[in-house]
Design a protein around this motif. Structure first.
Motif, PDB file in Angstrom:
ATOM      1  N   GLY A 156       0.800  -1.236   0.000  1.00 46.36           N
ATOM      2  CA  GLY A 156       0.000   0.000   0.000  1.00 46.36           C
ATOM      3  C   GLY A 156       0.824   1.273   0.000  1.00 46.36           C
ATOM      4  O   GLY A 156       0.307   2.354  -0.309  1.00 46.36           O
ATOM      5  N   GLN A 157       2.099   1.180   0.340  1.00 44.34           N
ATOM      6  CA  GLN A 157       2.958   2.368   0.361  1.00 44.34           C
ATOM      7  C   GLN A 157       3.638   2.619  -0.985  1.00 44.34           C
ATOM      8  O   GLN A 157       4.369   3.583  -1.137  1.00 44.34           O
ATOM      9  N   LEU A 158       3.397   1.728  -1.948  1.00 42.73           N
ATOM     10  CA  LEU A 158       4.049   1.852  -3.265  1.00 42.73           C
ATOM     11  C   LEU A 158       3.063   2.310  -4.336  1.00 42.73           C
ATOM     12  O   LEU A 158       1.855   2.099  -4.206  1.00 42.73           O
ATOM     13  N   SER A 159       3.594   2.916  -5.391  1.00 36.31           N
ATOM     14  CA  SER A 159       2.739   3.292  -6.523  1.00 36.31           C
ATOM     15  C   SER A 159       2.308   2.020  -7.259  1.00 36.31           C
ATOM     16  O   SER A 159       2.904   0.947  -7.068  1.00 36.31           O
ATOM     17  N   GLY A 160       1.318   2.162  -8.133  1.00 33.13           N
ATOM     18  CA  GLY A 160       0.842   1.013  -8.908  1.00 33.13           C
ATOM     19  C   GLY A 160       1.952   0.393  -9.752  1.00 33.13           C
ATOM     20  O   GLY A 160       2.099  -0.828  -9.818  1.00 33.13           O
ATOM     21  N   GLY A 161       2.751   1.257 -10.381  1.00 39.81           N
ATOM     22  CA  GLY A 161       3.840   0.767 -11.238  1.00 39.81           C
ATOM     23  C   GLY A 161       4.872  -0.010 -10.424  1.00 39.81           C
ATOM     24  O   GLY A 161       5.369  -1.053 -10.850  1.00 39.81           O
ATOM     25  N   GLN A 162       5.162   0.525  -9.219  1.00 39.86           N
ATOM     26  CA  GLN A 162       6.127  -0.175  -8.351  1.00 39.86           C
ATOM     27  C   GLN A 162       5.554  -1.520  -7.887  1.00 39.86           C
ATOM     28  O   GLN A 162       6.249  -2.528  -7.867  1.00 39.86           O
ATOM     29  N   GLN A 163       4.258  -1.511  -7.540  1.00 40.28           N
ATOM     30  CA  GLN A 163       3.634  -2.777  -7.093  1.00 40.28           C
ATOM     31  C   GLN A 163       3.674  -3.825  -8.194  1.00 40.28           C
ATOM     32  O   GLN A 163       3.917  -5.002  -7.944  1.00 40.28           O
ATOM     33  N   GLN A 164       3.422  -3.379  -9.426  1.00 40.21           N
ATOM     34  CA  GLN A 164       3.444  -4.353 -10.521  1.00 40.21           C
ATOM     35  C   GLN A 164       4.855  -4.886 -10.733  1.00 40.21           C
ATOM     36  O   GLN A 164       5.045  -6.067 -11.030  1.00 40.21           O
ATOM     37  N   ARG A 165       5.865  -4.033 -10.542  1.00 40.33           N
ATOM     38  CA  ARG A 165       7.243  -4.526 -10.677  1.00 40.33           C
ATOM     39  C   ARG A 165       7.571  -5.518  -9.565  1.00 40.33           C
ATOM     40  O   ARG A 165       8.292  -6.485  -9.777  1.00 40.33           O
ATOM     41  N   VAL A 166       7.023  -5.281  -8.371  1.00 40.48           N
ATOM     42  CA  VAL A 166       7.199  -6.254  -7.281  1.00 40.48           C
ATOM     43  C   VAL A 166       6.544  -7.582  -7.674  1.00 40.48           C
ATOM     44  O   VAL A 166       7.122  -8.660  -7.475  1.00 40.48           O
ATOM     45  N   ALA A 167       5.350  -7.491  -8.253  1.00 49.55           N
ATOM     46  CA  ALA A 167       4.648  -8.717  -8.654  1.00 49.55           C
ATOM     47  C   ALA A 167       5.497  -9.511  -9.657  1.00 49.55           C
ATOM     48  O   ALA A 167       5.560 -10.739  -9.600  1.00 49.55           O
ATOM     49  N   ILE A 168       6.170  -8.789 -10.558  1.00 47.37           N
ATOM     50  CA  ILE A 168       7.035  -9.469 -11.530  1.00 47.37           C
ATOM     51  C   ILE A 168       8.230 -10.097 -10.802  1.00 47.37           C
ATOM     52  O   ILE A 168       8.557 -11.266 -11.015  1.00 47.37           O
ATOM     53  N   ALA A 169       8.854  -9.323  -9.906  1.00 45.61           N
ATOM     54  CA  ALA A 169      10.005  -9.847  -9.149  1.00 45.61           C
ATOM     55  C   ALA A 169       9.586 -11.075  -8.336  1.00 45.61           C
ATOM     56  O   ALA A 169      10.302 -12.078  -8.289  1.00 45.61           O
ATOM     57  N   ARG A 170       8.408 -10.982  -7.718  1.00 45.06           N
ATOM     58  CA  ARG A 170       7.930 -12.101  -6.899  1.00 45.06           C
ATOM     59  C   ARG A 170       7.793 -13.380  -7.739  1.00 45.06           C
ATOM     60  O   ARG A 170       8.169 -14.467  -7.313  1.00 45.06           O
ATOM     61  N   SER A 171       7.257 -13.227  -8.951  1.00 46.87           N
ATOM     62  CA  SER A 171       7.156 -14.394  -9.848  1.00 46.87           C
ATOM     63  C   SER A 171       8.531 -14.939 -10.193  1.00 46.87           C
ATOM     64  O   SER A 171       8.738 -16.153 -10.219  1.00 46.87           O
ATOM     65  N   LEU A 172       9.459 -14.017 -10.476  1.00 43.64           N
ATOM     66  CA  LEU A 172      10.791 -14.462 -10.918  1.00 43.64           C
ATOM     67  C   LEU A 172      11.530 -15.211  -9.820  1.00 43.64           C
ATOM     68  O   LEU A 172      12.371 -16.064 -10.100  1.00 43.64           O
ATOM     69  N   CYS A 173      11.219 -14.908  -8.557  1.00 48.01           N
ATOM     70  CA  CYS A 173      11.864 -15.591  -7.428  1.00 48.01           C
ATOM     71  C   CYS A 173      11.593 -17.093  -7.445  1.00 48.01           C
ATOM     72  O   CYS A 173      12.311 -17.867  -6.826  1.00 48.01           O
ATOM     73  N   MET A 174      10.545 -17.503  -8.139  1.00 46.00           N
ATOM     74  CA  MET A 174      10.253 -18.940  -8.255  1.00 46.00           C
ATOM     75  C   MET A 174      11.007 -19.562  -9.425  1.00 46.00           C
ATOM     76  O   MET A 174      10.820 -20.733  -9.743  1.00 46.00           O
ATOM     77  N   LYS A 175      11.859 -18.745 -10.072  1.00 47.65           N
ATOM     78  CA  LYS A 175      12.653 -19.218 -11.221  1.00 47.65           C
ATOM     79  C   LYS A 175      11.780 -19.925 -12.267  1.00 47.65           C
ATOM     80  O   LYS A 175      12.044 -21.079 -12.643  1.00 47.65           O
ATOM     81  N   PRO A 176      10.740 -19.240 -12.729  1.00 52.47           N
ATOM     82  CA  PRO A 176       9.856 -19.891 -13.708  1.00 52.47           C
ATOM     83  C   PRO A 176      10.538 -20.059 -15.060  1.00 52.47           C
ATOM     84  O   PRO A 176      11.460 -19.310 -15.381  1.00 52.47           O
ATOM     85  N   LYS A 177      10.059 -21.034 -15.806  1.00 52.44           N
ATOM     86  CA  LYS A 177      10.573 -21.216 -17.162  1.00 52.44           C
ATOM     87  C   LYS A 177       9.728 -20.436 -18.161  1.00 52.44           C
ATOM     88  O   LYS A 177      10.149 -20.171 -19.276  1.00 52.44           O
ATOM     89  N   ILE A 178       8.483 -20.162 -17.746  1.00 51.61           N
ATOM     90  CA  ILE A 178       7.541 -19.477 -18.636  1.00 51.61           C
ATOM     91  C   ILE A 178       6.849 -18.393 -17.813  1.00 51.61           C
ATOM     92  O   ILE A 178       6.500 -18.634 -16.660  1.00 51.61           O
ATOM     93  N   MET A 179       6.657 -17.216 -18.405  1.00 50.03           N
ATOM     94  CA  MET A 179       5.918 -16.165 -17.703  1.00 50.03           C
ATOM     95  C   MET A 179       4.663 -15.795 -18.497  1.00 50.03           C
ATOM     96  O   MET A 179       4.718 -15.550 -19.701  1.00 50.03           O
ATOM     97  N   LEU A 180       3.541 -15.746 -17.773  1.00 56.20           N
ATOM     98  CA  LEU A 180       2.273 -15.334 -18.373  1.00 56.20           C
ATOM     99  C   LEU A 180       1.916 -13.952 -17.819  1.00 56.20           C
ATOM    100  O   LEU A 180       2.019 -13.729 -16.609  1.00 56.20           O
ATOM    101  N   PHE A 181       1.521 -13.060 -18.682  1.00 55.10           N
ATOM    102  CA  PHE A 181       1.109 -11.719 -18.249  1.00 55.10           C
ATOM    103  C   PHE A 181      -0.311 -11.472 -18.748  1.00 55.10           C
ATOM    104  O   PHE A 181      -0.591 -11.638 -19.930  1.00 55.10           O
ATOM    105  N   ASP A 182      -1.194 -11.083 -17.854  1.00 59.74           N
ATOM    106  CA  ASP A 182      -2.563 -10.761 -18.278  1.00 59.74           C
ATOM    107  C   ASP A 182      -2.848  -9.278 -18.085  1.00 59.74           C
ATOM    108  O   ASP A 182      -3.166  -8.834 -16.985  1.00 59.74           O
ATOM    109  N   GLU A 183      -2.702  -8.529 -19.139  1.00 58.04           N
ATOM    110  CA  GLU A 183      -2.900  -7.069 -19.131  1.00 58.04           C
ATOM    111  C   GLU A 183      -2.216  -6.404 -17.939  1.00 58.04           C
ATOM    112  O   GLU A 183      -2.864  -5.734 -17.136  1.00 58.04           O
ATOM    113  N   PRO A 184      -0.893  -6.585 -17.837  1.00 56.72           N
ATOM    114  CA  PRO A 184      -0.180  -6.104 -16.641  1.00 56.72           C
ATOM    115  C   PRO A 184      -0.148  -4.589 -16.494  1.00 56.72           C
ATOM    116  O   PRO A 184       0.134  -4.105 -15.403  1.00 56.72           O
TER     117      PRO A 184
END
Ligand code: ADP
Ligand code: MG
Length: 261
Positions: A156-184
């Motif tokens: 809640g202390q971050l802007s929308g753009g920052q939160q979305q970048r966190v969401a991307i980082a959070r996904s990457l922490c699982m070392k995925p082989k494939i990334m799906l984005f739905d209207e990010p």
């Protein structure tokens, strides 16, 4: 003798081809009750390929990518992700979900956890990564998305753009082989769209296999290997971006592009 050699060669080719394919959807159909939402979907995604999916609202884009990590269940046809066929086998579904990261329109961060905790949660609980290592991994990816300084804050202390970048980082922490984005970027204010797209471009340049539902056609032109147009539950047309935008084959695609460009 020759026959044996030939069959060896073709089975080697076959193995090579299997390794080369990240996602393969064959003759897939899905219904919501009576409503036939996806119709005879065929799609093969190579490893490292970047695909942009566009189409009018309600055409089935979200449903299709949600089928790839079994957030939605298909009723006929076949979906194979990273060599694993998606059936009702829960163990396989878990296996696939570990390999496939997903970023949604609304960032879906846990509001009561810090940014760092959001990024550490799945690696620690799902992948059983030791905490110290999970913290290092989280900081590594927060640096990648250029917000390591926000690690101790709450979403809640971050802007929308920052939160979305966190969401991307959070996904990457699982070392995925494939990334799906739905209207990010579609829930973001215009001035924040670029920072998220830049993050996605960097990810594409790193060689990630990506399927992105987006109407950001600049992004499509910059990084997509292939643009797919969906309408009424079908893949109507697909092509490399230059041809897709300059010479769309179907009238429906032309009409859609006329509305958004
Ligand atoms: P898009 O992402 O292209 O806008 P969706 O995949 O979200 O399209 O939806 C495709 C169609 O399926 C729409 O007509 C939508 O109303 C319908 N739909 C989506 N989710 C559900 C659901 N859970 N139950 C019933 N119908 C749904
Ligand atoms: Mg959608």
């Amino acid at each position: 003798m020759t026959k044996t050699l030939m069959s060896q060669a073709s089975s080697q080719n076959y193995r090579f081809m299997l390794q080369d394919v990240a996602v393969e959807i064959t003759g897939m159909n899905k219904w919501y009750g009576e409503f036939h939402v996806l119709r005879d979907i065929n799609l093969k995604v190579r490893r490292g390929e970047r695909i942009v999916i566009c189409g009018p609202s309600g055409s089935g884009k979200s449903t299709m990518i949600r089928c790839i990590n079994r957030l939605e269940e298909h009723q006929s046809g076949k979906i194979v992700v990273d060599g694993i066929e998606l059936t009702s086998d829960l163990k396989k579904i878990d296996e696939v979900r570990r390999e496939v990261g997903m970023v949604f329109q609304h960032f879906n961060l846990f509001p009561h956890l810090t940014i760092l905790q959001n990024c550490m949660l799945a690696p620690v609980w799902v992948r059983k990564v030791p905490e110290k290592q999970a913290r290092e991994l989280a900081m590594h990816f927060l640096e990648k998305v250029k917000i390591p300084d926000q690690a101790q804050k709450y979403p809640g202390q971050l802007s929308g753009g920052q939160q979305q970048r966190v969401a991307i980082a959070r996904s990457l922490c699982m070392k995925p082989k494939i990334m799906l984005f739905d209207e990010p970027t579609s829930a973001l204010d215009p001035e924040m769209i670029k920072e998220v797209l830049d993050t996605m471009i960097a990810l594409a340049e790193d060689g990630m296999t990506m399927l992105c539902v987006t109407h950001e056609m600049g992004f499509a032109q910059a990084v997509a290997d292939r643009v797919i147009f969906m309408d009424q539950g079908q893949i109507v047309e697909q092509n490399e971006p230059k041809a897709f935008f300059s010479a769309p084959a179907s009238e429906r695609t032309r009409k859609f592009l006329g509305q958004i460009l």
